[in-house]
Design an enzyme around this catalytic site. Structure first.
Site, PDB file in Angstrom:
ATOM      1  N   HIS A  96      39.660  35.863  49.840  1.00  0.00           N
ATOM      2  CA  HIS A  96      39.664  34.410  50.034  1.00  0.00           C
ATOM      3  C   HIS A  96      38.984  34.033  51.351  1.00  0.00           C
ATOM      4  O   HIS A  96      38.320  32.990  51.427  1.00  0.00           O
ATOM      5  CB  HIS A  96      41.100  33.876  50.008  1.00  0.00           C
ATOM      6  CG  HIS A  96      41.609  33.599  48.631  1.00  0.00           C
ATOM      7  ND1 HIS A  96      41.805  32.326  48.150  1.00  0.00           N
ATOM      8  CD2 HIS A  96      41.947  34.442  47.621  1.00  0.00           C
ATOM      9  CE1 HIS A  96      42.247  32.386  46.893  1.00  0.00           C
ATOM     10  NE2 HIS A  96      42.341  33.657  46.558  1.00  0.00           N
ATOM     11  N   VAL A 136      34.946  31.841  51.467  1.00  0.00           N
ATOM     12  CA  VAL A 136      34.743  30.516  52.071  1.00  0.00           C
ATOM     13  C   VAL A 136      34.188  30.687  53.484  1.00  0.00           C
ATOM     14  O   VAL A 136      34.834  31.257  54.348  1.00  0.00           O
ATOM     15  CB  VAL A 136      36.078  29.733  52.137  1.00  0.00           C
ATOM     16  CG1 VAL A 136      35.846  28.350  52.738  1.00  0.00           C
ATOM     17  CG2 VAL A 136      36.700  29.620  50.759  1.00  0.00           C
ATOM     18  N   GLU A 153      41.888  25.662  55.429  1.00  0.00           N
ATOM     19  CA  GLU A 153      41.886  26.402  54.159  1.00  0.00           C
ATOM     20  C   GLU A 153      43.301  26.832  53.780  1.00  0.00           C
ATOM     21  O   GLU A 153      43.683  26.798  52.612  1.00  0.00           O
ATOM     22  CB  GLU A 153      40.994  27.640  54.269  1.00  0.00           C
ATOM     23  CG  GLU A 153      39.520  27.359  54.451  1.00  0.00           C
ATOM     24  CD  GLU A 153      38.749  28.606  54.828  1.00  0.00           C
ATOM     25  OE1 GLU A 153      39.088  29.702  54.320  1.00  0.00           O
ATOM     26  OE2 GLU A 153      37.795  28.508  55.626  1.00  0.00           O
ATOM     27  N   HIS A 188      42.720  43.931  40.629  1.00  0.00           N
ATOM     28  CA  HIS A 188      43.860  43.448  39.848  1.00  0.00           C
ATOM     29  C   HIS A 188      44.596  44.580  39.147  1.00  0.00           C
ATOM     30  O   HIS A 188      45.512  44.330  38.367  1.00  0.00           O
ATOM     31  CB  HIS A 188      43.403  42.402  38.830  1.00  0.00           C
ATOM     32  CG  HIS A 188      42.952  41.120  39.454  1.00  0.00           C
ATOM     33  ND1 HIS A 188      42.301  40.121  38.760  1.00  0.00           N
ATOM     34  CD2 HIS A 188      43.052  40.672  40.740  1.00  0.00           C
ATOM     35  CE1 HIS A 188      42.020  39.123  39.581  1.00  0.00           C
ATOM     36  NE2 HIS A 188      42.472  39.430  40.779  1.00  0.00           N
ATOM     37  N   THR A 189      44.200  45.813  39.442  1.00  0.00           N
ATOM     38  CA  THR A 189      44.959  46.965  38.957  1.00  0.00           C
ATOM     39  C   THR A 189      46.321  47.021  39.647  1.00  0.00           C
ATOM     40  O   THR A 189      47.246  47.678  39.195  1.00  0.00           O
ATOM     41  CB  THR A 189      44.186  48.277  39.208  1.00  0.00           C
ATOM     42  OG1 THR A 189      44.925  49.368  38.666  1.00  0.00           O
ATOM     43  CG2 THR A 189      43.976  48.526  40.695  1.00  0.00           C
ATOM     44  N   ASP A 215      48.457  43.985  36.069  1.00  0.00           N
ATOM     45  CA  ASP A 215      48.273  45.165  35.218  1.00  0.00           C
ATOM     46  C   ASP A 215      49.619  45.461  34.564  1.00  0.00           C
ATOM     47  O   ASP A 215      50.545  45.960  35.211  1.00  0.00           O
ATOM     48  CB  ASP A 215      47.810  46.345  36.073  1.00  0.00           C
ATOM     49  CG  ASP A 215      47.619  47.631  35.275  1.00  0.00           C
ATOM     50  OD1 ASP A 215      48.076  47.702  34.115  1.00  0.00           O
ATOM     51  OD2 ASP A 215      47.012  48.567  35.809  1.00  0.00           O
ATOM     52  N   ASP A 222      44.343  52.367  39.724  1.00  0.00           N
ATOM     53  CA  ASP A 222      43.632  53.187  38.748  1.00  0.00           C
ATOM     54  C   ASP A 222      42.717  52.323  37.886  1.00  0.00           C
ATOM     55  O   ASP A 222      42.493  51.153  38.190  1.00  0.00           O
ATOM     56  CB  ASP A 222      44.634  53.963  37.871  1.00  0.00           C
ATOM     57  CG  ASP A 222      45.619  53.041  37.137  1.00  0.00           C
ATOM     58  OD1 ASP A 222      45.357  51.816  37.068  1.00  0.00           O
ATOM     59  OD2 ASP A 222      46.644  53.537  36.639  1.00  0.00           O
TER      60      ASP A 222
END
Length: 342
Positions: A93, A97, A112, A215-216, A259, A267
């Site tokens: 993030h 920006v 922010e 995002h695992t 996940d 992984d």
């Protein structure tokens, strides 16, 4: 089809090695230049900002900087393992920006950090804690932007991910606007829009797919994907996962693992999940649904070494986005990560 697969694999390979190949070419002779070549003094304002970053930046001014960041990150993550994905997300993030300038850490009205899209961000206290330790050791030397970049690397390691060398020398920004933070992807964009967002920051399609692999680990607030759970649910969402998630989402800010299969393991299961309609965010699932990015998903799902190697490369590229290193960039070394210097 085989030609297309070969093209994508070649693209993967080139993207992996290219950031590590730095060879100056004489435009007249087409031969590599050597360190003995005579050249005029280079004005740093004329160089790409990322070219002024260096892994040895603090070697003389604060040699213990990385060790201090590493120790403090280990202490924080030992107390709360969910901080690992939170710090990686905070770094993204920040870089998304105004570049990697720690503008996301500034804490004032209209910053922010005050944006609605930043409401679920975490890790501010931990980064400022590290800053306070470094200020005692090396006053006015290590930037908050560099701390966050190194902390994201260490968070990845503690989560079971790869190591990479972090180049340092970023300065901290002095501007932070909530309205700009609202432009960061929130989980509902289409793949074309995401590619455009990444390309505007010097990142490519492969970086998009690989960095999404973070995002695992980590969790998402339900409001980011509730539009997929309605009376007419998203057909690209696995029915079993749909029923599980509906029960967990009691409010828009209830948290669900990104996940669903191996939520605490760094992984490639994230990519396998996408191939089985188990991507929680629509932006994730579309990476496999869209034929432009699906070959990358398929390749990464079955090659963990490739994922780890490319994740390190893409994180370095992310950390180089629009950095402030040149005099004309007007950055500073904050004393406190929450406030610009007086």
């Amino acid at each position: 089809m085989e030609i297309m697969k070969l093209y994508y694999l070649m693209t993967l390979f080139v993207s992996i090695i290219s950031p590590f190949v730095v060879l100056a070419i004489n435009p007249i002779t087409s031969k590599p230049t050597t360190s003995s070549s005579k050249s005029s003094i280079i004005n740093p304002n004329n160089l790409p900002a990322e070219a002024l970053l260096s892994v040895s930046h603090y070697r003389k001014t604060c040699p213990d900087a990385e060790a201090i960041i590493h120790r403090r990150m280990r202490a924080w993550i030992n107390k709360d393992p969910t901080l690992a994905p939170a710090i990686i997300r905070l770094h993204f993030h920040d870089c998304a920006v105004r570049g990697c300038d720690a503008s996301v850490l500034l804490n004032h009205k209209g910053s922010e950090r005050a944006a609605l899209s930043s409401k679920t961000l975490r890790g501010f206290r931990e980064i400022n804690d590290i800053k306070s330790v470094l200020e005692k050791k090396c006053p006015k030397t290590v930037s908050c932007a560099d701390i966050l970049a190194a902390a994201a690397r260490d968070a990845t390691i503690f989560a079971g991910g790869p190591f990479w060398e972090v180049p340092f020398g970023r300065k901290d920004g002095r501007v932070s606007l909530a309205k700009e933070a609202e432009l960061v992807p929130q989980g509902r964009e289409n793949t074309k829009g995401l590619i455009k967002f990444f390309e505007a920051r010097g990142l490519n399609m492969l970086d998009l797919v690989v960095l999404s692999g973070a995002h695992t680990i980590g969790r998402s607030a339900c409001h980011a994907f509730q539009h997929r759970l309605g009376k007419t649910p998203d057909p690209s969402l696995n029915v079993t996962l749909l029923n599980v998630v509906r029960k967990k989402c009691k409010t828009g800010y209830s948290l669900v693992d990104l996940d669903a299969t191996t939520p605490k393991k760094f992984d490639t299961m994230y990519y396998s999940n996408l191939m089985n309609k188990k991507g929680l965010l629509s932006t994730d699932q579309q990476l496999y649904s869209d034929q432009i990015t699906s070959p990358f998903v398929s390749a990464l799902a079955t090659q963990p070494n490739l994922f780890e190697s490319q994740f390190a490369v893409s994180m370095i590229k992310l950390g180089n986005v629009q950095v402030k290193t040149r005099p004309r960039d007007k950055g500073e070394i904050r004393v406190n990560c929450y406030f610009v210097n007086a």
